[in-house]
Design an enzyme around this catalytic site. Sequence first.
Site, PDB file in Angstrom:
ATOM      1  N   HIS A  86      -2.612 -13.121  -5.445  1.00  0.00           N
ATOM      2  CA  HIS A  86      -1.444 -13.842  -4.937  1.00  0.00           C
ATOM      3  C   HIS A  86      -1.410 -15.296  -5.409  1.00  0.00           C
ATOM      4  O   HIS A  86      -0.368 -15.946  -5.320  1.00  0.00           O
ATOM      5  CB  HIS A  86      -1.373 -13.759  -3.400  1.00  0.00           C
ATOM      6  CG  HIS A  86      -2.353 -14.637  -2.673  1.00  0.00           C
ATOM      7  ND1 HIS A  86      -3.541 -14.185  -2.152  1.00  0.00           N
ATOM      8  CD2 HIS A  86      -2.308 -15.958  -2.344  1.00  0.00           C
ATOM      9  CE1 HIS A  86      -4.172 -15.162  -1.547  1.00  0.00           C
ATOM     10  NE2 HIS A  86      -3.447 -16.259  -1.655  1.00  0.00           N
TER      11      HIS A  86
ATOM     12  N   ASP B  90      -6.075  -7.654  -3.932  1.00  0.00           N
ATOM     13  CA  ASP B  90      -5.707  -9.067  -4.094  1.00  0.00           C
ATOM     14  C   ASP B  90      -6.713  -9.812  -4.975  1.00  0.00           C
ATOM     15  O   ASP B  90      -7.152 -10.916  -4.648  1.00  0.00           O
ATOM     16  CB  ASP B  90      -5.586  -9.749  -2.732  1.00  0.00           C
ATOM     17  CG  ASP B  90      -4.838 -11.079  -2.824  1.00  0.00           C
ATOM     18  OD1 ASP B  90      -4.145 -11.311  -3.837  1.00  0.00           O
ATOM     19  OD2 ASP B  90      -4.959 -11.900  -1.890  1.00  0.00           O
TER      20      ASP B  90
ATOM     21  N   GLY C 168      -4.815 -23.210  -0.210  1.00  0.00           N
ATOM     22  CA  GLY C 168      -5.382 -23.715  -1.457  1.00  0.00           C
ATOM     23  C   GLY C 168      -6.794 -23.240  -1.682  1.00  0.00           C
ATOM     24  O   GLY C 168      -7.311 -23.289  -2.794  1.00  0.00           O
TER      25      GLY C 168
ATOM     26  N   SER D  30      -7.583 -20.151  -1.320  1.00  0.00           N
ATOM     27  CA  SER D  30      -7.473 -18.771  -1.786  1.00  0.00           C
ATOM     28  C   SER D  30      -8.052 -18.609  -3.190  1.00  0.00           C
ATOM     29  O   SER D  30      -7.713 -19.366  -4.096  1.00  0.00           O
ATOM     30  CB  SER D  30      -6.011 -18.328  -1.787  1.00  0.00           C
ATOM     31  OG  SER D  30      -5.527 -18.176  -0.479  1.00  0.00           O
TER      32      SER D  30
ATOM     33  N   LEU E 297      -8.833  12.011  -3.633  1.00  0.00           N
ATOM     34  CA  LEU E 297      -9.255  13.271  -3.031  1.00  0.00           C
ATOM     35  C   LEU E 297      -8.086  14.230  -2.842  1.00  0.00           C
ATOM     36  O   LEU E 297      -8.250  15.442  -2.941  1.00  0.00           O
ATOM     37  CB  LEU E 297      -9.950  13.003  -1.693  1.00  0.00           C
ATOM     38  CG  LEU E 297     -10.529  14.203  -0.948  1.00  0.00           C
ATOM     39  CD1 LEU E 297     -11.527  14.945  -1.826  1.00  0.00           C
ATOM     40  CD2 LEU E 297     -11.194  13.750   0.346  1.00  0.00           C
ATOM     41  N   GLY E 298      -6.902  13.697  -2.551  1.00  0.00           N
ATOM     42  CA  GLY E 298      -5.727  14.547  -2.386  1.00  0.00           C
ATOM     43  C   GLY E 298      -5.547  15.089  -0.987  1.00  0.00           C
ATOM     44  O   GLY E 298      -5.231  16.272  -0.797  1.00  0.00           O
ATOM     45  N   VAL E 299      -5.721  14.225   0.017  1.00  0.00           N
ATOM     46  CA  VAL E 299      -5.503  14.627   1.409  1.00  0.00           C
ATOM     47  C   VAL E 299      -4.731  13.548   2.151  1.00  0.00           C
ATOM     48  O   VAL E 299      -4.785  12.369   1.794  1.00  0.00           O
ATOM     49  CB  VAL E 299      -6.844  14.874   2.156  1.00  0.00           C
ATOM     50  CG1 VAL E 299      -7.564  16.072   1.601  1.00  0.00           C
ATOM     51  CG2 VAL E 299      -7.721  13.634   2.128  1.00  0.00           C
TER      52      VAL E 299
END
Length: 501
Positions: free
Chosen positions: A127, A157, A229, A231, A286-288
């Site tokens: 960001h 981020d 600042g 960050s 995983l696909g759940v």
Amino acid sequence: MNQKAEAKTPLWQMPVTWLAATVVALAMMLATFQAQAAATPESFADLAAKLLPAVVNISTTQVIEGRNVPEMPQLPPGSPFEDFFKEFNDRNNQQGVPRTHKATSLGSGFIIDAKSNGDSFVVTNNHVIQDADEITVILQNDVRLKAELVGRDAKTDLAVLKVHSDKALPSVGFGDSTKSRVGDWVVAIGNPFGLGGTVTAGIISARGRDINSGPYDNFIQTDASINRGNSGGPMFNMQGQVIGINTAIYSPSGGSVGIGFAIPSSGAEPVIKQLIKHGEVKRGWLGVHIQAVTDEIAETLGLKKAEGALVASIIKDGPAEKAGVKVGDVILEFDDKPVVEMRKLPRIVAETDIDKPVKILVWRDKKNVTLKVKVGELEEEMVADSTDPKESEQKPAADKMVDPLGVALAELTPALRERFKLDDQARGVIVTEVKEDSVAFEKGIRPGDLIVEVSQEEVTSPGQVIDKLEQARKKDQKRVLMLIEGQSGLRFVALSIEKTG
């Protein structure tokens, strides 16, 4: 009462072994006291002097198109400048001439890898550099270096920049944040309010914080002063290793109130390595669709405590389906890592190498089952949505009222599919009415929802639902587990079947 007085042996007449043991015990107590005293630093000056040169300021510039006409100043009546400013504004406002201006912002970062060819990598927050047209890295000695964006990841981020310098630049390394404990000293260095290399110190206040900023939240909380600042700046342990990247603050006023959050190095370092190598992040999948295991759900499934991630639905042809994972399974371990709570599973899976074969421990039919799965690559978030479905505006006549749930049920018909806008693939028993004072309403069940399973068995008619409830009552069960499909997708709900009144 006669009592025989105990003879007291003088200290110099005590056995030598007793005296030696006493001396050793006193020495150990002294060593412990000295260690505790040493744990509280007298000063952070030496540490700060060593680390400050590797911490940088990040300056970004963004070109914004739009009108940038200054407002006419407030002038006293009859001022000789009134006509001048009026003519100036009129000339700039003619035909709505578009203007552009540059918006600048400041953040923090740190150098992690200085190459012999003069290139160095700089870590910061996504960001801080998001939407920037120009990025400048400012060193401690005010030298300004133009930065190139190597890669960024919005989900965590994080962003990595590259700068070139003819002179060797100082750098810092990562430490193991998993070894840090609540109460440990930490030092934060950054660029708060654009003031440049500012050092603050505090302790780790908490670990594993979820602040709802992304799917992989696992923040370190600190009371070291972190302000706007800061960050992208580093959080150091007492060995001078980066164990966190300062990212967010909790502040009603906009200034530090002693609650700051940092991305732990254990989660940041793998992302940074991928950004440097590939320019992007590839995550395991995983696909759940999953949901949290509540105390009520744990009770109905026979789990001793509420833990793990409950599988609410499975993506067709995904890794989980191919591995034999079933709806209603509770994932307790993934790749030998315990899933203490639901929100940890997405992070564990995401950090697993793609195509890696791993073991999954699931709770099924009141026993542990081990499965093997080959981890896929995440292309889109597949996390269960726990938002309650909206109540349908239509109120059809009740079909079969089921007590004590407080719902009216009906078999799916073409007319009901059309009324509740359900497609031909919809299955289960449809809810046509819900009493507002019922346990079903309290759990977010609304007209138009479908009861797909009761006690992990499929149902297609109201009679089957009623039979399942009666079977549960005969077993003295207090609740039944239902798989509900609504506007928010598939989810499990544990409903009380105890009669009231």
